[in-house]
Write a protein that holds these residues in place. Structure first.
Motif, PDB file in Angstrom:
ATOM      1  N   THR A  42     -17.284 -57.637  48.563  1.00  0.00           N
ATOM      2  CA  THR A  42     -16.864 -56.525  49.707  1.00  0.00           C
ATOM      3  C   THR A  42     -15.889 -55.759  49.419  1.00  0.00           C
ATOM      4  O   THR A  42     -14.928 -56.083  48.570  1.00  0.00           O
ATOM      5  N   GLN A  43     -15.740 -54.483  49.930  1.00  0.00           N
ATOM      6  CA  GLN A  43     -14.546 -53.723  49.915  1.00  0.00           C
ATOM      7  C   GLN A  43     -13.428 -54.303  50.597  1.00  0.00           C
ATOM      8  O   GLN A  43     -12.482 -54.164  49.909  1.00  0.00           O
ATOM      9  N   ASP A  44     -13.410 -55.111  51.762  1.00  0.00           N
ATOM     10  CA  ASP A  44     -12.355 -55.874  52.013  1.00  0.00           C
ATOM     11  C   ASP A  44     -11.608 -56.761  50.961  1.00  0.00           C
ATOM     12  O   ASP A  44     -10.432 -56.798  51.073  1.00  0.00           O
ATOM     13  N   GLU A  45     -12.481 -57.476  50.292  1.00  0.00           N
ATOM     14  CA  GLU A  45     -12.061 -58.465  49.333  1.00  0.00           C
ATOM     15  C   GLU A  45     -11.355 -57.519  48.273  1.00  0.00           C
ATOM     16  O   GLU A  45     -10.138 -57.956  47.869  1.00  0.00           O
ATOM     17  N   ARG A  47      -9.889 -54.530  48.655  1.00  0.00           N
ATOM     18  CA  ARG A  47      -8.716 -54.084  48.965  1.00  0.00           C
ATOM     19  C   ARG A  47      -7.670 -55.148  48.864  1.00  0.00           C
ATOM     20  O   ARG A  47      -6.407 -54.973  48.523  1.00  0.00           O
ATOM     21  N   THR A  48      -8.056 -56.274  49.376  1.00  0.00           N
ATOM     22  CA  THR A  48      -7.112 -57.590  49.428  1.00  0.00           C
ATOM     23  C   THR A  48      -6.590 -57.778  47.866  1.00  0.00           C
ATOM     24  O   THR A  48      -5.472 -58.024  47.960  1.00  0.00           O
ATOM     25  N   LEU A  49      -7.459 -57.675  46.936  1.00  0.00           N
ATOM     26  CA  LEU A  49      -7.005 -58.008  45.685  1.00  0.00           C
ATOM     27  C   LEU A  49      -6.261 -56.960  45.117  1.00  0.00           C
ATOM     28  O   LEU A  49      -5.015 -56.982  44.570  1.00  0.00           O
ATOM     29  N   ILE A  50      -6.536 -55.650  45.428  1.00  0.00           N
ATOM     30  CA  ILE A  50      -5.522 -54.649  44.991  1.00  0.00           C
ATOM     31  C   ILE A  50      -4.086 -54.346  45.618  1.00  0.00           C
ATOM     32  O   ILE A  50      -3.353 -54.373  44.786  1.00  0.00           O
ATOM     33  N   GLU A  51      -4.349 -54.690  47.028  1.00  0.00           N
ATOM     34  CA  GLU A  51      -2.925 -54.686  47.757  1.00  0.00           C
ATOM     35  C   GLU A  51      -2.007 -55.916  47.003  1.00  0.00           C
ATOM     36  O   GLU A  51      -0.638 -55.823  47.151  1.00  0.00           O
ATOM     37  N   ALA A  52      -2.722 -56.995  46.895  1.00  0.00           N
ATOM     38  CA  ALA A  52      -1.808 -58.214  46.558  1.00  0.00           C
ATOM     39  C   ALA A  52      -1.272 -57.833  45.099  1.00  0.00           C
ATOM     40  O   ALA A  52      -0.242 -58.232  44.584  1.00  0.00           O
ATOM     41  N   ALA A  53      -2.228 -57.399  43.905  1.00  0.00           N
ATOM     42  CA  ALA A  53      -1.646 -56.874  42.754  1.00  0.00           C
ATOM     43  C   ALA A  53      -0.506 -55.994  42.820  1.00  0.00           C
ATOM     44  O   ALA A  53       0.221 -55.866  42.030  1.00  0.00           O
ATOM     45  N   PHE A  54      -0.796 -54.811  43.838  1.00  0.00           N
ATOM     46  CA  PHE A  54       0.272 -53.917  43.755  1.00  0.00           C
ATOM     47  C   PHE A  54       1.643 -54.515  44.248  1.00  0.00           C
ATOM     48  O   PHE A  54       2.680 -53.933  43.721  1.00  0.00           O
ATOM     49  N   ALA A  55       1.601 -55.412  45.185  1.00  0.00           N
ATOM     50  CA  ALA A  55       2.779 -56.158  45.675  1.00  0.00           C
ATOM     51  C   ALA A  55       3.532 -57.083  44.644  1.00  0.00           C
ATOM     52  O   ALA A  55       4.588 -57.100  44.287  1.00  0.00           O
ATOM     53  N   SER A  56       2.595 -57.565  43.834  1.00  0.00           N
ATOM     54  CA  SER A  56       3.033 -58.419  42.794  1.00  0.00           C
ATOM     55  C   SER A  56       3.656 -57.613  41.511  1.00  0.00           C
ATOM     56  O   SER A  56       4.766 -57.949  41.058  1.00  0.00           O
ATOM     57  N   LEU A  57       3.021 -56.493  41.452  1.00  0.00           N
ATOM     58  CA  LEU A  57       3.690 -55.722  40.080  1.00  0.00           C
ATOM     59  C   LEU A  57       4.756 -54.837  40.559  1.00  0.00           C
ATOM     60  O   LEU A  57       5.432 -54.377  39.591  1.00  0.00           O
TER      61      LEU A  57
END
Length: 88
Positions: A42-45, A47-57
Protein backbone atom coordinates in the motif's frame (compact mmCIF):
# COMPACT_ATOMS: atom_id res chain seq x y z
CA UNK A 1 19.20 -0.68 -13.14
CA UNK A 2 17.73 -1.87 -9.83
CA UNK A 3 15.20 -4.59 -9.25
CA UNK A 4 11.77 -3.17 -10.26
CA UNK A 5 10.22 -4.99 -7.31
CA UNK A 6 12.17 -2.96 -4.73
CA UNK A 7 11.60 0.45 -3.21
CA UNK A 8 15.01 1.42 -4.65
CA UNK A 9 13.49 1.28 -8.13
CA UNK A 10 11.51 4.41 -7.24
CA UNK A 11 14.82 6.25 -6.78
CA UNK A 12 16.42 5.21 -10.08
CA UNK A 13 15.70 8.42 -11.94
CA UNK A 14 15.99 11.68 -10.03
CA UNK A 15 13.74 14.68 -10.50
CA UNK A 16 14.62 17.44 -12.95
CA UNK A 17 15.01 19.97 -10.15
CA UNK A 18 16.18 19.53 -6.56
CA UNK A 19 15.31 21.45 -3.39
CA UNK A 20 18.81 22.09 -2.01
CA UNK A 21 22.25 20.79 -2.90
CA UNK A 22 22.18 18.02 -0.29
CA UNK A 23 18.95 16.49 -1.62
CA UNK A 24 20.58 14.51 -4.49
CA UNK A 25 22.95 12.86 -1.99
CA UNK A 26 20.04 11.89 0.22
CA UNK A 27 18.24 10.54 -2.87
CA UNK A 28 21.22 8.28 -3.60
CA UNK A 29 21.41 7.11 0.01
CA UNK A 30 17.72 6.25 -0.05
CA UNK A 31 18.23 4.25 -3.24
CA UNK A 32 21.02 2.27 -1.54
CA UNK A 33 19.03 1.94 1.68
CA UNK A 34 16.11 0.37 -0.17
CA UNK A 35 18.11 -1.85 -2.55
CA UNK A 36 16.78 -5.05 -0.98
CA UNK A 37 13.44 -3.81 0.36
CA UNK A 38 10.40 -5.14 -1.50
CA UNK A 39 7.76 -2.70 -2.62
CA UNK A 40 5.00 -2.70 0.00
CA UNK A 41 1.38 -3.47 -0.80
CA UNK A 42 0.00 0.00 0.00
CA UNK A 43 0.91 3.67 -0.38
CA UNK A 44 0.63 4.13 3.37
CA UNK A 45 3.19 1.38 3.97
CA UNK A 46 5.50 2.97 1.39
CA UNK A 47 5.12 6.39 3.01
CA UNK A 48 5.96 4.90 6.41
CA UNK A 49 9.08 3.20 5.02
CA UNK A 50 10.32 6.37 3.32
CA UNK A 51 9.60 8.60 6.31
CA UNK A 52 11.45 6.21 8.64
CA UNK A 53 14.46 6.00 6.29
CA UNK A 54 14.53 9.79 5.88
CA UNK A 55 14.61 10.22 9.67
CA UNK A 56 17.24 7.52 10.09
CA UNK A 57 19.52 8.95 7.40
CA UNK A 58 19.15 12.65 8.28
CA UNK A 59 18.27 12.73 11.97
CA UNK A 60 15.20 14.84 11.11
CA UNK A 61 11.56 14.11 10.35
CA UNK A 62 10.24 14.79 6.85
CA UNK A 63 7.74 17.12 8.51
CA UNK A 64 10.52 19.43 9.74
CA UNK A 65 9.38 22.96 8.88
CA UNK A 66 12.70 24.41 7.78
CA UNK A 67 15.69 23.24 5.75
CA UNK A 68 18.53 21.64 7.71
CA UNK A 69 22.17 20.68 7.24
CA UNK A 70 23.68 17.18 6.99
CA UNK A 71 27.48 17.24 7.20
CA UNK A 72 28.16 14.16 5.03
CA UNK A 73 26.21 15.75 2.16
CA UNK A 74 28.36 18.90 2.29
CA UNK A 75 30.74 19.02 -0.65
CA UNK A 76 31.37 22.75 -0.90
CA UNK A 77 29.40 25.70 -2.16
CA UNK A 78 26.36 27.63 -1.05
CA UNK A 79 23.61 25.44 0.46
CA UNK A 80 25.94 22.43 0.28
CA UNK A 81 24.68 19.76 2.65
CA UNK A 82 21.29 21.45 2.86
CA UNK A 83 18.17 19.29 2.88
CA UNK A 84 14.80 20.78 1.99
CA UNK A 85 11.96 18.90 3.73
CA UNK A 86 9.49 20.79 1.53
CA UNK A 87 11.11 19.13 -1.51
CA UNK A 88 10.50 15.67 -0.09
Amino acid sequence: MGDPETVASLFEEGPGQWGLRGDPYLWRELRSHFARVALPATQDELRTLIEAAFASLTGHAMTTATPFFVERFSHGGMSSGGISPAFW
